[in-house]
Enzyme design. Structure first.
Site, PDB file in Angstrom:
ATOM      1  N   TYR A  27       0.829  -1.206   0.000  1.00  0.00           N
ATOM      2  CA  TYR A  27       0.000   0.000   0.000  1.00  0.00           C
ATOM      3  C   TYR A  27       0.853   1.240   0.000  1.00  0.00           C
ATOM      4  O   TYR A  27       1.886   1.294   0.654  1.00  0.00           O
ATOM      5  CB  TYR A  27      -0.816   0.099   1.300  1.00  0.00           C
ATOM      6  CG  TYR A  27      -1.907  -0.882   1.439  1.00  0.00           C
ATOM      7  CD1 TYR A  27      -2.889  -0.977   0.468  1.00  0.00           C
ATOM      8  CD2 TYR A  27      -1.979  -1.688   2.563  1.00  0.00           C
ATOM      9  CE1 TYR A  27      -3.919  -1.868   0.637  1.00  0.00           C
ATOM     10  CE2 TYR A  27      -3.007  -2.576   2.734  1.00  0.00           C
ATOM     11  CZ  TYR A  27      -3.978  -2.666   1.767  1.00  0.00           C
ATOM     12  OH  TYR A  27      -4.991  -3.536   1.924  1.00  0.00           O
ATOM     13  N   HIS A  63     -13.507   2.771   5.798  1.00  0.00           N
ATOM     14  CA  HIS A  63     -12.222   2.126   5.493  1.00  0.00           C
ATOM     15  C   HIS A  63     -11.842   1.094   6.552  1.00  0.00           C
ATOM     16  O   HIS A  63     -10.753   0.517   6.489  1.00  0.00           O
ATOM     17  CB  HIS A  63     -11.105   3.164   5.374  1.00  0.00           C
ATOM     18  CG  HIS A  63     -11.130   3.909   4.069  1.00  0.00           C
ATOM     19  ND1 HIS A  63     -11.359   5.265   3.994  1.00  0.00           N
ATOM     20  CD2 HIS A  63     -10.992   3.498   2.788  1.00  0.00           C
ATOM     21  CE1 HIS A  63     -11.341   5.636   2.730  1.00  0.00           C
ATOM     22  NE2 HIS A  63     -11.123   4.592   1.971  1.00  0.00           N
ATOM     23  N   ARG A 103      -5.513   7.686  -8.418  1.00  0.00           N
ATOM     24  CA  ARG A 103      -4.666   6.578  -7.984  1.00  0.00           C
ATOM     25  C   ARG A 103      -5.233   5.303  -8.596  1.00  0.00           C
ATOM     26  O   ARG A 103      -6.363   5.294  -9.092  1.00  0.00           O
ATOM     27  CB  ARG A 103      -4.613   6.458  -6.470  1.00  0.00           C
ATOM     28  CG  ARG A 103      -5.942   6.058  -5.843  1.00  0.00           C
ATOM     29  CD  ARG A 103      -5.852   6.060  -4.322  1.00  0.00           C
ATOM     30  NE  ARG A 103      -5.035   4.974  -3.817  1.00  0.00           N
ATOM     31  CZ  ARG A 103      -5.508   3.802  -3.398  1.00  0.00           C
ATOM     32  NH1 ARG A 103      -6.800   3.549  -3.438  1.00  0.00           N
ATOM     33  NH2 ARG A 103      -4.703   2.856  -2.931  1.00  0.00           N
ATOM     34  N   ASN A 130      -6.055   1.172  -7.912  1.00  0.00           N
ATOM     35  CA  ASN A 130      -6.201   0.121  -6.911  1.00  0.00           C
ATOM     36  C   ASN A 130      -6.450  -1.172  -7.683  1.00  0.00           C
ATOM     37  O   ASN A 130      -6.830  -1.135  -8.852  1.00  0.00           O
ATOM     38  CB  ASN A 130      -7.362   0.447  -5.985  1.00  0.00           C
ATOM     39  CG  ASN A 130      -7.327  -0.388  -4.727  1.00  0.00           C
ATOM     40  OD1 ASN A 130      -6.299  -0.996  -4.398  1.00  0.00           O
ATOM     41  ND2 ASN A 130      -8.444  -0.432  -4.025  1.00  0.00           N
ATOM     42  N   GLU A 177      -8.894  -0.592 -10.664  1.00  0.00           N
ATOM     43  CA  GLU A 177      -9.749   0.583 -10.555  1.00  0.00           C
ATOM     44  C   GLU A 177      -8.917   1.835 -10.761  1.00  0.00           C
ATOM     45  O   GLU A 177      -7.937   2.046 -10.049  1.00  0.00           O
ATOM     46  CB  GLU A 177     -10.401   0.650  -9.165  1.00  0.00           C
ATOM     47  CG  GLU A 177     -11.385  -0.473  -8.919  1.00  0.00           C
ATOM     48  CD  GLU A 177     -11.864  -0.521  -7.469  1.00  0.00           C
ATOM     49  OE1 GLU A 177     -12.780  -1.311  -7.201  1.00  0.00           O
ATOM     50  OE2 GLU A 177     -11.324   0.224  -6.615  1.00  0.00           O
ATOM     51  N   TYR A 201      -7.387 -10.699   2.186  1.00  0.00           N
ATOM     52  CA  TYR A 201      -8.317  -9.562   2.103  1.00  0.00           C
ATOM     53  C   TYR A 201      -8.856  -9.411   0.683  1.00  0.00           C
ATOM     54  O   TYR A 201     -10.030  -9.122   0.469  1.00  0.00           O
ATOM     55  CB  TYR A 201      -7.606  -8.279   2.545  1.00  0.00           C
ATOM     56  CG  TYR A 201      -8.395  -7.024   2.288  1.00  0.00           C
ATOM     57  CD1 TYR A 201      -9.589  -6.771   2.969  1.00  0.00           C
ATOM     58  CD2 TYR A 201      -7.952  -6.072   1.365  1.00  0.00           C
ATOM     59  CE1 TYR A 201     -10.327  -5.634   2.729  1.00  0.00           C
ATOM     60  CE2 TYR A 201      -8.691  -4.931   1.124  1.00  0.00           C
ATOM     61  CZ  TYR A 201      -9.874  -4.709   1.807  1.00  0.00           C
ATOM     62  OH  TYR A 201     -10.593  -3.569   1.557  1.00  0.00           O
ATOM     63  N   LYS A 202      -8.020  -9.628  -0.302  1.00  0.00           N
ATOM     64  CA  LYS A 202      -8.446  -9.486  -1.693  1.00  0.00           C
ATOM     65  C   LYS A 202      -9.191 -10.726  -2.195  1.00  0.00           C
ATOM     66  O   LYS A 202      -9.636 -10.767  -3.341  1.00  0.00           O
ATOM     67  CB  LYS A 202      -7.252  -9.157  -2.595  1.00  0.00           C
ATOM     68  CG  LYS A 202      -6.686  -7.737  -2.353  1.00  0.00           C
ATOM     69  CD  LYS A 202      -5.484  -7.442  -3.230  1.00  0.00           C
ATOM     70  CE  LYS A 202      -4.853  -6.076  -2.917  1.00  0.00           C
ATOM     71  NZ  LYS A 202      -5.675  -4.928  -3.351  1.00  0.00           N
TER      72      LYS A 202
END
Lengths: 354, 318
Positions: A45, A201, A231, A233, A273, A324-325
């Protein structure tokens, strides 16, 4: 903003599906302009925010809001999702001014960047909007919601690719005060509506401890009009499915168990994204555009640099993030598929193809 | 976030509103549209003087619906560092200036049930843009405007025409003053108060709200600090391995810019937080309205746009 000369205008395909037979695919031109998100061979990140003021000719960064070959299909998919679940578009009542700001920003940007598709004529508050690909021509009074078929935010975001969320700014905080969310990576507008920045978040691992959200919030509170930022993602999705929402988890969650060495190239997709953030002028709200791009592994490996690099990124991704993904289960199959394309050669700097 | 994005503008009209206040109407040099804004926004105006460049924040006071013009008002300050004097004595109609895009650090809260606006003197300017929004939204509001005397009652006529019964004026020379304690005590739950004016007025409104138990989130104020004039001192930049002298009439930020650096900054008035800098060594004279008091006491951070050194030397993490 980049001049219209630099903006790609591919022919618009129609009838691609993002469900059932999954007929979505990328042309070779669309593959080359895919926003591959990794500028080095590993991923962690970072706030990674940069000014959104154009980009290389033909790239997804050049226009304010990218319209590509999947336009008609994605707009149709949005219509179907909304038909099944109208709650995917909600805006809190105090955001009406932000709704009009959104309509103005999108209409002005699209008419400027894609004059062959869209036009806007204004005479004071009497506006006429024409969307030729969708066969829409509407005249309305700017500021009077009764003159449009839907509220202004829903009206215009039904005609643009990608999700949008609206954020009111109060007391040095941003709130989730509305959105059009039909192609999301496993989060729910209905659930998050009204939450503040830290609340929505909440589920992201590691980033809180790194102070990422504190820094990003402080940055966004000072975001200026006409100085948008962007940005990238990413995550992975099985099948080219746009609507990976918690509401429909029962339809897509099971897909993850369907990946085999034989079908992984076709089924496993990198989902990127392109997120852009804009200060809206009259409402002082922020609009967040989440423009989703999907590319299958067999499309990705046609760009040798990306095949090598993605193999290395995925292989070194910490388990916590892979969990998490939602890709930790099928990651080994993707890595086996990519391994033959990684000859160990050095990858060139930057995200573009060689 | 620094000055490189400035918009060149032409001064199309200058009005002497009171003996001390001038209103400037600006339009884009190329005749195009200016960035839109919301009531309470300010722009930083860059003025290129002979011996120095001034960057001063001024509230936008025109209608947010007017995309062709910005309006600002400048109160002449003969004791200050020269920015307002430059605007009063050196700028003529037809001249060019530069403005940064608008930023709003003093926005109306759209969830408020009622808005109480309290202005003192030149502090009326952000409210003049907000009044357009309040009227358009049909919101419940009151404007309380105090001035020194009738001669200094800037914009009084246009405000009375716009606000009708919703404005109350206070002429200090006639012994009239806003009574924040009484005013706030009368308000229903859900009221937000906004104050812009002299330090004492801002303090009095904050004190009254605190004593009545108002939530901080319902109390809004804006006061741009002008970088005060002080003693010269040395600044050591640890990362850049540089040493810079900050003259008495420059801020740290300006001295660093003069040395060719481009530190992050936005409002230049100690409000927005953009130029927050880690202090490695030295004692700081804090002049900003951004850092919380407990952080100020530790001397660990400073806002380089307005704060100075108490010690002869400051070491910064820049």
């Amino acid at each position: 903003m980049a001049s219209p000369m630099r903006i790609a205008t591919p022919p618009l395909k129609s009838g691609e599906s993002f469900r059932d037979d999954f007929s979505y695919s990328n042309s070779p031109q669309a593959i080359r302009r895919f926003p591959f998100p990794f500028h080095e061979d590993k991923y962690m990140y970072s706030v990674n925010i940069e000014p959104h003021n154009g980009g290389p000719a033909g790239s997804v960064f050049a226009p304010a809001f990218d319209i590509d070959e999947h336009y008609l299909s994605e707009v149709e998919e949005r219509r179907r999702v909304l038909e099944e679940d109208p709650g995917r578009c909600q805006v809190l009542p105090h955001m009406m001014e932000a709704q009009w700001d959104t309509l103005e920003l999108l209409m002005e940007s699209l008419a400027r960047d894609y004059p062959q598709h869209f036009s806007l004529t204004t005479d004071g508050d009497q506006w006429t909007w024409e969307n030729r690909p969708l066969g829409i021509r509407d005249s309305f009074t700017f500021g009077d919601p009764a003159t449009l078929p839907q509220e202004p935010f829903e009206y215009i975001t039904r005609q643009v690719q990608g999700d949008f969320t609206l954020h009111g700014q109060r007391d040095n905080m941003l709130y989730m005060d509305g959105g059009m969310v039909t192609c999301q990576a496993d989060w729910s507008l209905d659930f998050d509506l009204g939450m503040n920045w830290y609340e929505w978040h909440g589920p992201v691992p590691k980033a809180h401890q790194m102070g990422i959200f504190d820094r990003a919030l402080k940055f966004l509170l000072n975001l200026q009009v006409e100085r948008p930022v962007r940005r990238l993602n990413w995550t992975m999705t099985i099948n080219p499915r746009m609507d990976t929402s918690p509401e429909n988890y029962h339809k897509w969650g099971i897909d993850r168990a369907s990946v085999t060495p034989e079908n992984v190239g076709e089924k496993a997709h990198l989902r990127v994204e392109l997120q852009t953030l804009w200060r809206l002028p009259r409402s002082n709200a922020i609009i967040f555009s989440i423009r989703c791009y999907l590319i299958s592994m067999e499309e990705l490996v046609t760009i040798p640099k990306w095949a090598r690099r993605f193999h290395r990124v995925l292989g070194t991704l910490p388990d916590e993030l892979a969990e998490y993904k939602g890709l930790i289960g099928y990651r080994p199959i993707v890595l086996d598929y990519l391994a033959p394309f990684d000859d160990g050669a050095e990858t060139s700097p930057g995200i573009g193809p060689d | 976030m620094t000055g490189q994005f400035n918009i060149p503008v032409r001064v199309t009209r200058i009005e002497q509103v009171t003996p001390m206040i001038r209103r400037f109407t600006l339009e884009r040099y190329d005749g195009g549209q200016l960035p839109g804004f919301s009531g309470g926004s300010h722009v930083v105006v860059t003025m290129r003087g002979d011996d120095r460049i001034h960057h001063n924040p001024y509230s936008l006071m025109g209608s947010p619906d007017d995309k062709r013009h910005y309006q600002i008002s400048v109160r002449r300050d003969d004791e200050g560092r020269g920015g307002s004097l430059f605007m009063h004595t050196r700028v003529a109609e037809g001249d060019t200036l530069e403005v940064a895009p608008p930023t709003n650090l003093f926005a109306l809260n759209r969830l408020a049930k009622r808005h109480i606006l309290i202005a003192g003197g030149i502090g009326i300017t952000p409210f003049m843009a907000q009044l357009h929004e309040l009227r358009r939204a049909g919101a419940d509001y009151q404007l309380h405007y105090s001035f020194r005397d009738q001669e200094n009652a800037a914009f009084r006529n246009e405000l009375e025409a716009a606000c009708g019964r919703r404005i109350t004026t206070y002429d200090a020379s006639a012994g009239e003053f806003v009574q924040p304690g009484q005013l706030l005590a009368e308000q229903p739950l859900g009221t937000h108060v906004y104050v812009c004016g002299p330090k004492g007025m801002i303090q009095a409104v904050n004190d009254a709200a605190f004593e009545l138990g108002w939530a901080d989130s319902h109390v809004h104020w804006e006061e741009f600090a002008a970088p005060p004039v002080g003693k010269p001192f040395r600044v050591v930049l640890q990362k850049s391995d540089m040493e810079v002298t900050v003259p008495g009439s420059s801020s740290v930020l300006e001295a660093l810019e003069d040395a060719g650096l481009q530190p992050n900054c936005l409002c230049r008035g100690g409000v927005c937080g953009e130029c927050e800098t880690v202090v490695v060594e030295g004692e700081v004279e804090h002049n900003d309205h951004f850092l919380p008091d407990d952080v100020k006491q530790t001397n660990s951070r400073m806002m380089i746009c307005v704060s100075r050194a108490r010690s002869e030397r400051l070491v910064l993490d820049l």
